[in-house]
Each structure stands twice: as C-alpha cells, then as structure tokens.
Design an enzyme around this catalytic site. Structure first.
Site, PDB file in Angstrom:
ATOM      1  N   LYS A  81       0.851  -1.189   0.000  1.00  0.00           N
ATOM      2  CA  LYS A  81       0.000   0.000   0.000  1.00  0.00           C
ATOM      3  C   LYS A  81       0.887   1.239   0.000  1.00  0.00           C
ATOM      4  O   LYS A  81       1.481   1.603   1.019  1.00  0.00           O
ATOM      5  CB  LYS A  81      -0.937   0.053   1.202  1.00  0.00           C
ATOM      6  CG  LYS A  81      -2.062   1.095   0.978  1.00  0.00           C
ATOM      7  CD  LYS A  81      -2.610   1.683   2.239  1.00  0.00           C
ATOM      8  CE  LYS A  81      -1.856   2.900   2.717  1.00  0.00           C
ATOM      9  NZ  LYS A  81      -1.965   4.085   1.808  1.00  0.00           N
TER      10      LYS A  81
ATOM     11  N   GLU B 186       9.222   1.115  11.200  1.00  0.00           N
ATOM     12  CA  GLU B 186      10.304   2.099  11.092  1.00  0.00           C
ATOM     13  C   GLU B 186       9.616   3.446  11.135  1.00  0.00           C
ATOM     14  O   GLU B 186       8.970   3.853  10.177  1.00  0.00           O
ATOM     15  CB  GLU B 186      11.103   1.902   9.805  1.00  0.00           C
ATOM     16  CG  GLU B 186      12.405   2.712   9.790  1.00  0.00           C
ATOM     17  CD  GLU B 186      12.274   4.034   9.067  1.00  0.00           C
ATOM     18  OE1 GLU B 186      12.081   5.069   9.765  1.00  0.00           O
ATOM     19  OE2 GLU B 186      12.369   4.050   7.843  1.00  0.00           O
TER      20      GLU B 186
ATOM     21  N   CYS C  93      13.373  10.581   7.359  1.00  0.00           N
ATOM     22  CA  CYS C  93      13.188  10.149   8.752  1.00  0.00           C
ATOM     23  C   CYS C  93      14.471  10.275   9.563  1.00  0.00           C
ATOM     24  O   CYS C  93      14.426  10.473  10.774  1.00  0.00           O
ATOM     25  CB  CYS C  93      12.668   8.712   8.797  1.00  0.00           C
ATOM     26  SG  CYS C  93      13.658   7.538   7.860  1.00  0.00           S
TER      27      CYS C  93
ATOM     28  N   GLU D 237       9.036  15.661  15.470  1.00  0.00           N
ATOM     29  CA  GLU D 237       9.517  15.484  14.103  1.00  0.00           C
ATOM     30  C   GLU D 237       8.795  16.446  13.168  1.00  0.00           C
ATOM     31  O   GLU D 237       7.570  16.390  13.031  1.00  0.00           O
ATOM     32  CB  GLU D 237       9.307  14.041  13.639  1.00  0.00           C
ATOM     33  CG  GLU D 237       9.882  13.776  12.259  1.00  0.00           C
ATOM     34  CD  GLU D 237       9.731  12.328  11.823  1.00  0.00           C
ATOM     35  OE1 GLU D 237      10.699  11.774  11.272  1.00  0.00           O
ATOM     36  OE2 GLU D 237       8.647  11.757  12.037  1.00  0.00           O
TER      37      GLU D 237
END
Length: 499
Positions: free
Chosen positions: A192, A268, A303, A402
């Site tokens: 996906k 992750e 990331c 983040e």
C-alpha cells in the site's frame, strides 16, 4: 543518459507518460470495487496528474484472498530458489531499463529534485531488488549440535501474506526495502503506497508481472491510511505487516494487530536525530557539508534528517556560518531542473504543517537565523526555504517533535558530556552522528547513543549491506541487509528422534 537531460527535456517527456492508476490485484489492474478515486497531484504545480483508485475494505479482502491463494498454491513460495532469483534479477534489470520513466514519475508525484530521483531513488531501488534477489540461493538453514540418535533442523520459512505500508518521501525506495526481502523469502506481498505518491508503486507492479512474478504474489493497493491501511492492519489473514511512517500511525498498527490476529508488526517510525559537532571535529568544512546534506536533502522529508545540530559553544558561530553559507545555495527550485537541490514539499498539508513549526519556534523564543519562509515557484507555493533556528533549547517543540521539513534546530552545549545528554533526551532513536577527531570520544558516543545508526565524521552513511532501524519510539526490526529476512520469515525447529 538521464544526467544529460535538461529541464525542457524532462518537461517534454511528461506528455508521453502513461499513468497506471488502478489497483493491481491477482496479476491484473482493476478499478476499486466502490469505483472511488482520488486526485494524484503534482505538488510543484498543483496540477492533477491522474485520478487513482481509492481502495477500501472490499479491495483489501480481494487482494488478501489473491495473495493467500498464491501462497497456498506455492507457485512462488515453493519455486526453486535459483528461479526466484532469476525473476527478481530480471525485475531489477527492467527497473533500470525504465529508470527515466520511474524517476520522472517520482519527481512529478512527490516533488523531489529529478537530480536525486535519477541518481539515488531509482538506482537504489533497483539495487535493493537485485541484492535481495542475489541472496535467495545463498542463505542456508542449520543443523543443531545434538546426540547421535537425534537430528535437529532449524529452517527458515516464508511467513505467508505480508502487507507493506510505505511513506511518500521515498516512495519507490521504501517500497523496495520492504518488498524485496519479503518476496525473496517466498511470501505473497500486498503493497500500500502512500496516497500522496502511488505512481511508481503501480508501475513497479507492471514491471514485476513482466519479470515473471506469478499472479497474486505481488499486489498494489492505492488508497488512504484510514481505509486501506487500517483494513490491512486489522485483517485476520495478513501474517506480517511492515510499516514505515510516523510514530503516531505506527502505534495504530500495533493496536490493530492486538485487536485482530496478533500479526507481526514491524515498524520504522519517526526520528529527531542528533548531529553532534564537537570542537575537535577533524574538518569543519566537511562537517558543514555533511550537516547541510543531513537536514536539507529531500527537502528535509527524511526520517533520519539531522534536525538537531548539537554543537559546542566555542565553535558554534563559526560552524553555523559555514552551514548557512551552504544552505543559501540550496534554495528550492523547479524539481525538473537538474540543477535544483531542493524541490517542493509533498503537498499543501505538509507545507502548512512545517510552516506551523516555524511559527512555533519563533513563539518559543528560538532565533530564526535563516530562511523560514514559504516561496512560490512558477506560481505554486509548496516550497519552503532552508531554515535555521539558533539558540534552541532541547525542551522546545521544534527540538522534540519530528517536523519532516527543511528546519534545523541548533542547540549549543558547553562540552561533550552535555552533548551526549542532550542527544539522548528524545523519545526517538533512529539515527545519530558525531564529528570528532578523538577516537575515545568516537567510541564512547557510538556506544552510548541510543539510536539504530551512529555515524562518525559523516552523516547518513551506510548501504544495502548494513541494517537500518530504530530504538525507542523510532520502531523495531531492521530494513536492509540479511537481517531484513528476520521480519518476513518464521524459524522452525524439526527434532527427529532416530531409532
């Protein structure tokens, strides 16, 4: 060849593109069962590229059914390893033969510079498929040391049906990090892609079929996280779910697993990576280049972005001047211009989110030293300048959350001991870096930093041979390297008592 193409050359190729915009289930492109679609938008222009199938529960059920049937039939799972290898190597070859098309799709879909799509994303993706394909017939099972009247075999078997949910920042590369070991191990896979960037995943499905991957073994379901993603997470016949994305969504998948069939969930997730530059760094110019790359590459939508620059007071001003001088040369531009180093943010939502953090940083009292503005290029506004906040306290929002954008938080410290304390003061633990010429400090930091990757005198080092993943709320499990097979296989012990 692609490196020689100009901006006009790339723009001229857009008209010749054929967008795959349906789901790929059981070896065929099909419309969503509801008939719903969503707009796939070029963030650099705001223009709709195509309308893509919006898959929901019924489509997930169909894909899982096709994947399970293919797995039980064993056409792929029981295929001779050497033959599976040949098919995956052919897929890697097809990806490279179509690399310019894939690179253009990637740039149009999520706004990254074509210079990086052609040199990083597509070659890296093809290399991943090739590397795991080559590994297929080089992994051996084990025989345990037992008494003479016992044989104990330890075998690694495919887990079954694997769902891979991947992000929009490296759509093709993150997909290949997941699907390559999953397919190499003999699983059936459902991919996906993020709703912001489905185009290369759908083209990859077509290439996989051309390479010879059997029907039902590789399926692609475009759609939204709250529908297709959640349906995969809750599905009772999905054995493993591998996800790359935010920590918030990663926690949803853990909950979905507990509320369904306790499927394995490998995550992750987010990062707020510390980049530590000590006064004894061997070369401040090199450290500055690595720092600039570490935060502004891919518009900061990485990331592992080195979003917290932890630097000793005595060199802070000198070093920051070097970093900002590089940043001034990395201003955003047209992603289709090969000279562009920073492209567009993936969409308006992410643009507004990053600008919200920039506003928060100013309100909290950090010093806006560079950038901080949204800019328009060719009348489109999903572009943000490289941004630097100086005099940041590690408790500030811009130091703890983040941002996923081109925003660097500079945190001055008095010495190495304080640098280490600040570095570990985060809920995340994906990556970290330390610049020092002192071997004792290098070893001390590499052991003490609570992160899955520690880079010494560089940033974002590594290749397909080294594992990648996080500590703490950055997730679990590892992508890349032979360790990735641990996520997609089961270990079986067979104990045979001899007469």
């Amino acid at each position: 060849m692609s490196a020689q193409l100009s901006r006009d050359d790339w723009k001229g190729r857009i008209g010749g593109l054929s967008y795959r915009n349906q789901a790929f289930i059981g070896g065929k492109f099909v419309a969503s069962l509801t008939g719903k679609t969503f707009d796939c938008v070029n963030p650099a222009t705001g223009q709709v590229l195509t309308k893509v199938a919006a898959c929901e529960q019924a489509d997930v059920d169909a894909a899982v059914k096709a994947a399970r049937a293919a797995f039980e039939k064993g056409t792929w799972a029981n295929m001779a390893p050497a033959q599976r290898k040949r098919i995956m190597l052919k897929l890697a070859d097809l990806m490279m033969k179509n690399r310019e098309e894939l690179a253009l799709l990637e740039t149009l879909d999520m706004g990254k510079p074509i210079a990086f799509s052609t040199t990083v994303d597509v070659p890296g993706s093809a290399n991943t498929v090739q590397w795991f394909g080559e590994a297929i017939d080089k992994i051996y099972d084990e025989v345990a040391p037992t008494p003479g009247n016992v044989i104990a075999m330890i075998t690694r078997e495919a887990a079954g049906v694997v769902a891979c949910v991947v992000p929009w920042n490296f759509p093709l590369l993150m997909a290949c990090w997941k699907i390559s070991p999953a397919l190499a191990a003999g699983n059936s896979v459902i991919l996906k892609p993020a709703e912001q960037s489905p185009l290369t995943a759908l083209r990859l499905a077509e290439l996989a079929a051309e390479a010879g991957i059997p029907e039902g073994v590789f399926n692609v379901l475009p759609g939204f996280g709250e529908t297709a993603g959640q349906a995969l997470g809750r599905h009772m016949d999905v054995d493993v779910l591998a996800f790359t994305g935010s920590t918030e969504v990663g926690k949803y998948f853990l909950r979905y697993s507990g509320e369904s069939n306790m499927k394995q969930v490998w995550l992750e997730c987010g990062g707020k990576s510390p980049n530590i530059v000590l006064a004894d760094a061997p070369n401040l110019d090199i450290a500055a280049r690595r720092t600039a790359f570490g935060i502004w590459f891919n518009q900061g939508e990485v990331c592992t972005a080195g979003s917290r620059l932890i630097v000793e007071d005595k060199i802070k001003d000198e070093f920051l001047a070097k970093v900002m001088a590089i940043g001034q040369k990395m201003m955003p531009g047209d992603p289709l211009d090969p000279k562009t180093q920073m492209g567009a943010m993936v969409d308006e939502t992410q643009t507004k989110r990053v600008m919200g953090y920039i506003d928060a940083g100013q309100k909290e009292g950090a010093t806006l030293a560079m950038g901080g503005k949204q800019v328009h290029i060719d009348n489109a506004g999903s572009f943000i300048q490289p941004t630097v906040f100086d005099n940041v306290d590690n408790t500030m929002k811009i130091a703890q959350e983040e941002i996923f954008g081109p925003v660097l938080s500079v945190i001055p410290v008095k010495d190495a001991e304080q640098a280490l304390s600040v570095a570990n003061d985060t809920i995340y633990g994906l990556a970290s870096a330390i610049f020092t010429s002192n071997i004792n400090k290098a070893f001390k930091f590499s052991k003490a930093l609570r992160a899955g990757s520690v880079w010494v005198n560089t940033y974002d080092g590594g290749d397909i041979t080294t594992p990648f993943g996080g500590y703490k709320q950055s997730g679990n499990g590892r992508d890349k390297s032979l360790h990735a097979f641990d996520k997609f296989t089961q270990m079986k012990t067979t104990w045979i008592q001899l007469g």
